[in-house]
Design an enzyme around this catalytic site. Structure first.
Site, PDB file in Angstrom:
ATOM      1  N   GLY A  87      11.596   7.294  42.637  1.00  0.00           N
ATOM      2  CA  GLY A  87      12.162   6.426  43.639  1.00  0.00           C
ATOM      3  C   GLY A  87      11.012   5.705  43.783  1.00  0.00           C
ATOM      4  O   GLY A  87       9.498   5.979  43.472  1.00  0.00           O
TER       5      GLY A  87
ATOM      6  N   PHE B 217       6.570   9.179  41.351  1.00  0.00           N
ATOM      7  CA  PHE B 217       7.513  10.667  40.618  1.00  0.00           C
ATOM      8  C   PHE B 217       6.567  11.372  41.579  1.00  0.00           C
ATOM      9  O   PHE B 217       5.407  11.177  42.238  1.00  0.00           O
ATOM     10  CB  PHE B 217       7.119  10.608  39.291  1.00  0.00           C
TER      11      PHE B 217
ATOM     12  N   CYS C 149      18.379  14.313  46.630  1.00  0.00           N
ATOM     13  CA  CYS C 149      18.417  12.943  45.922  1.00  0.00           C
ATOM     14  C   CYS C 149      19.764  13.172  46.411  1.00  0.00           C
ATOM     15  O   CYS C 149      20.452  12.345  45.806  1.00  0.00           O
ATOM     16  CB  CYS C 149      18.399  12.950  45.026  1.00  0.00           C
TER      17      CYS C 149
END
Lengths: 437, 276
Positions: B174, B186, B203
């Site tokens: 993200g 990451f 997520c």
């Protein structure tokens, strides 16, 4: 001079963006490079800087709205004084903006023009779609949505949009396609818009949708041919010794192990021996790395009335002759009765396919990706062969012969390796010297 | 620093707030073009972070349970939903100016293109340990256990809406982009305690579990330490972005590489333009 602010492209295959937040409001002064608004996709959010210093005179795209790239989302006026005459500027701006959004639609309708003209009388809805208002409707979609529509012969005028201002999202069109009622109507559209000669040919054929399995096979085969430069090498193997051995041992073997003795465990054993000697044939090329697989997982292609399935004999190198035979028979039987579990399919490192039951001479199979080789076992048949004895004297004899074709990926495997691998297979079978019980 | 390259440094364990401050500092330096593209590699103590698109419902554990387990909660400005970070997870924060990068096709590298490159680097990192990993279109991140089955009713998901078939996420991604400069990055599970993921729906994905490198390799005991894996990760970034990498020993060394601040804003702008 007012400057248009456009939706930037977030990536090479990204054609639209969603404004999540305006960091400035209309009337605010902004500096060049100062963050103006935020856009976000799945895992990315980005602050978009102002292209120029000035006054943000107009915000054209509200927060939460998704627009195509290069759509004008705001206008920045050169100075505060221009902002004072904002109303006039707004009006002036909105006219070219409308024109610019209409132009992709115009080109779209041009693309669709040929079939539409032919079908004018039959399709009143499409005639309506050519009025300016309806063209405006068509613009409320992304290039992706329009591409999907083209691929499925769908007239976007029939698709209800759930996005802002009735914008048609990807989900909208996918839902439209998924709905059986619309599948029929989209077929009607395609019939209507197809040129008449094609329609005549098509009317003579029966049109049946692909089953899911068929569609996957189709996709995989094309992918495999695209990915792997295939080379095929065909070997003729004298199976006489094995034919005799099998004939002698068949009944005893079945009595003892309750397993029918077929040729498959002989062939599988020879394949395993060859792969152990040439591990590159049991490897995969993934993202510029060679994966030498620790195990030999033999995929066994099984023809079904409704397609093809490849159950897998896992860690085949660790199985005895009897267990190889038992596992292959069991997997094939359960494949035909749809009783395989998901764990029994996928993850093979090489595939064996048997076309011999259909009596071929040899076939050229397509690699089952991401494997690098596939062995096709063709029909066993008797033929006259020249044998040379130890004294160098030739005689003609009737021998049981079988062709084996190795299809291999030349990116990873060179002909020398493939051929030596096949030679090992041939020698193992022709000089079979292993216990089978 | 004169030629294009990637600086990287491994910081060991860093508190989440401290890492946020550090990123802010380096983003500002990068925006002023005073440092090179810099990859920070580190691990965090147990922490949950909620991205912009986060749904609080994806934090499954109660506040009391989180507190008892020493897990803190942070609301942050990257894309994405809920993420867990903790010991044994390699964190990478690439403080990169996208304007200094190009796609292989020569076009401008957009934020999404950069995310794809990060996935590529992590896939390469997996491959270094003999672990096969790939992307699932529509589900950003790096995934293991993808089915490569032959024609069958089950096959590798080719899009996010396909039903899950046992694939597991090993790397989460993200990013946030401000004035062209990337932050966040990451999280790659090496020896992460996967039980901690039970605190959340990672997520917001409820039906696809997570995995870690030590679960995927044949001999977990042969895995090198996090620092050595960080070095390999940096090499992978160099590989996918086609730039040399340079290891810095410490933050002091990194700050020491920074060019002096430019006080003339006009000059600052022109220097940024040159970097383009």
């Amino acid at each position: 001079m007012p400057t248009d602010v456009v939706m930037p492209q977030m990536g090479e295959s990204i054609f639209e963006g969603t404004i999540t937040k305006w960091l400035k409001k209309a009337g605010d002064a902004v500096e060049k490079d100062e963050p103006l608004f935020e856009i976000s996709t799945d895992k990315v959010d980005a602050e978009i800087p102002s292209p120029i210093s000035g006054i943000l005179t107009e915000i054209k795209t509200p927060e939460g709205a998704t627009v195509e790239i290069n759509t004008i989302v705001a206008v920045i006026g050169g100075s505060a004084s221009e902002n004072a005459s904002g109303t006039a500027a707004d009006t002036a701006q909105s006219a070219p903006a409308t024109k610019s959004t209409a132009s992709p639609a115009a080109s779209d309708s041009r693309m669709a023009a040929v079939p539409q003209v032919q079908s004018k009388q039959k399709a009143p809805t499409q005639r309506v779609a050519q009025t300016p208002q309806a063209i405006g409707e068509l613009t409320r979609s992304s290039p992706l949505v329009r591409r999907i529509a083209r691929e499925h012969n769908i007239d976007l005028a029939h698709v209800a949009g759930t996005g802002s201002n009735g914008r048609i999202s990807k989900d909208d069109i996918l839902n439209y396609i998924a709905s059986p009622a619309n599948a029929a109507s989209s077929a009607r559209v395609s019939e209507r818009s197809a040129p008449s000669q094609v329609a005549q040919v098509v009317s003579a054929s029966e049109i049946v949708p692909l089953t899911r399995m068929r569609a996957i096979i189709a996709q995989r085969m094309v992918e495999s041919k695209q990915i792997s430069p295939h080379v095929h090498t065909v070997y003729k193997v004298d199976m006489t010794r094995i034919v005799q051995l099998r004939a002698e041992q068949k009944d005893a073997f079945e009595t003892r192990h309750a397993v029918k003795l077929t040729y498959m465990p002989f062939i599988a054993t020879a394949v395993i021996a060859a792969l152990k000697k040439f591990p590159i044939v049991n490897a995969s090329l993934v993202e510029n790395y060679i994966h030498y697989h620790a195990n030999i997982n033999l995929g066994i292609a099984v023809a079904l009335d409704w397609g093809l399935i490849v159950p897998v004999v896992r860690q085949a190198e660790q199985l005895s002759f009897v267990d190889l035979g038992r596992t292959i028979n069991d997997l094939a039987a359960r494949a035909r009765t749809k009783k395989l579990t998901p764990e029994e399919v996928g993850g093979s490192t090489i595939t064996l396919t048997n076309s011999g039951v259909f009596g071929d001479i040899f076939s050229t199979p397509i690699i089952n990706q991401p494997e690098s080789a596939i062995l096709c076992i063709s029909g066993l048949h008797k033929e006259p062969a020249v044998l040379t004895d130890s004294a160098g004297i030739d005689t003609i004899a009737i021998r049981s012969m079988q062709h084996f074709t190795l299809g291999f990926d030349h990116r990873l495997i060179d002909g020398a390796d493939a051929c030596q691998c096949m030679l090992t297979l041939k020698r193992t079978l022709e000089n079979w010297d292993q216990e089978i019980v | 620093m004169d030629s294009a390259h990637i600086d990287f440094l491994y910081l060991g364990r860093v508190d989440y707030d401290e890492a946020l401050r550090l990123q802010a500092e380096l983003v500002a330096l990068r925006q002023q073009d005073r440092i090179a593209n810099t990859l920070l590699l580190l691990e965090h103590p147990p922490v949950l972070t909620l991205g912009r698109n986060a749904n609080r419902a994806n934090v499954l554990a109660s506040d009391e349970l989180l507190a008892r387990r020493g897990v803190t909660l942070h609301q942050i400005n990257r894309g994405g939903d809920v993420t867990y970070h903790g010991p044994g997870q390699l964190i990478g924060y690439p403080i990169f100016d996208l304007r200094s990068l190009r796609n292989p096709s020569g076009t401008r590298m957009g934020p999404v293109d950069f995310v794809r490159q990060m996935e590529e680097a992590l896939i390469g990192l997996c491959a270094e340990f003999g672990v096969s990993a790939a992307r699932i279109p529509g589900l950003t991140g790096v995934w293991c256990h993808l089915r490569w089955g032959f024609p069958l009713d089950e096959c590798r998901p080719s899009k996010a809406s396909d039903p899950p078939q046992g694939e597991r996420k090993i790397g989460a991604i993200g990013i946030h982009v401000s004035r062209g400069v990337v932050s966040h990055g990451f999280a790659f599970n090496v020896t992460t305690n996967l039980a901690d993921f039970a605190l959340i729906n990672p997520c917001g994905i409820t039906d696809r579990p997570v995995t870690s490198l030590d679960k995927e390799v044949a001999n977990p005991e042969t895995l090198p330490g996090l620092e050595a894996i960080a070095y390999k990760a940096a090499q992978q970034f160099g590989r996918v972005l086609n730039q040399p990498i340079r290891q810095l020993d410490s933050l002091t060394a990194l700050r020491g590489t920074a060019k002096p601040a430019i006080y003339n804003p006009a000059e600052a702008t022109s220097s940024a333009t040159r970097a383009d």
